[in-house]
Scaffold this active site. Sequence first.
Site, PDB file in Angstrom:
ATOM      1  CE  LYS A 139     -23.007  -1.585  59.111  1.00 26.97           C
ATOM      2  NZ  LYS A 139     -22.429  -1.712  58.051  1.00 26.97           N
ATOM      3  CG  ASP A 164     -19.256  -1.854  52.444  1.00 33.34           C
ATOM      4  OD1 ASP A 164     -18.575  -1.272  51.370  1.00 33.34           O
ATOM      5  OD2 ASP A 164     -20.230  -1.907  53.091  1.00 33.34           O
ATOM      6  CE  LYS A 216     -21.630   1.102  51.902  1.00 31.82           C
ATOM      7  NZ  LYS A 216     -21.419  -0.034  51.951  1.00 31.82           N
ATOM      8  CG  ASP A 221     -20.730  -4.533  57.517  1.00 30.03           C
ATOM      9  OD1 ASP A 221     -19.217  -4.485  57.606  1.00 30.03           O
ATOM     10  OD2 ASP A 221     -21.209  -3.639  56.317  1.00 30.03           O
ATOM     11  CD  GLU A 257     -20.180  -6.060  53.703  1.00 26.14           C
ATOM     12  OE1 GLU A 257     -21.307  -6.767  53.557  1.00 26.14           O
ATOM     13  OE2 GLU A 257     -20.536  -4.294  53.697  1.00 26.14           O
TER      14      GLU A 257
HETATM   15 MG    MG Z   1     -19.954  -2.829  54.425  1.00 22.62          MG
END
Ligand code: MG
Length: 308
Positions: free
Chosen positions: A142, A226, A250, A171, A201
């Site tokens: 992240k 995302d 997701k 991300d 991302e």
């Molecule tokens: Mg993500």
Amino acid sequence: MMFQLSFHPYHRRFKRPLQTHHGFWSQRDGIVLQLEDEQGRKGQGEIAPLPWFGSETLEEALYFCRNLPTRFPLDELETIPARLPACQFGFGSALEALKGGGSSAFSNEEGLLYSALLPTGVAALSAWKPLLAKGYRTFKLKIGVNTIAAEQQLCRALLLELPPSVQLRLDANGGLDLPLAQQWLEMCDGLRSAFNIEYLEQPLPTDAFEEMLALSQQYKTPIALDESVASFAQLIRCCQQGWPGIYVIKPAISGYPKKLRRFCQAHSLDTVFSSVFETEVGRSACLQLAQALSSRAVGFGIEHWFAD
Ligand code: MG
């Protein structure tokens, strides 16, 4: 055909809070449900909301479950409103499990590659080794939570340590602005010949689709959406607008699995299936979809985040 519902809420604490641009997250709350039809067939499903990605809250999902009649027809299951996407997924996958014989847990994990989520910040530098030993060959880091100087330094240090066989995903959770996104993409493009950076991302917030589209044309490093494709409606919109890159899906918050499967197949999307920290029930349903629809490592390497 009439159905009956039983359900129970659950709470699972993370070993340490997950830090992203959305903030700190310390506990996964969800609902495991079971449908039973008149022939006694049963199927389990899971409702795992992620309100900061635009899904309903746990309270809204509970309200929906508690207000279903004791016995209800199929129509009730197939007309859950789009504002309850985690409920659509939970009931939709329970129905599929019921029709398919009910038992689906873990039989579907073979043949999939997994990506493991690293802790945010310098903890990432020591966290990858035990995960590599467990077999992970794709890691996700992240970014967008600290200064870019510190994060790029960390990213370089991590890439230097990782074995060459490993892929790294970055991300940002929509936490960059355009100049910062450009700096990241410049760095990634520069490192691509020596290191495996799979993609960046969601560099920009969801309202910056045009900017991300332009970035995807200006840089070689692939960009994955995302947050921009968190709901089924958003997924359709980005596809219609011609997103050329990767779609992170997701399933647990993307509505009915049947519709998602049909759409991804019809459009041959380049997808990464990703967890919202479900239990085995939701995970199993998500992985069934991933196995049918995705060739990239799935973002389900998250068990090391839980204490139990
Ligand atoms: Mg993500």
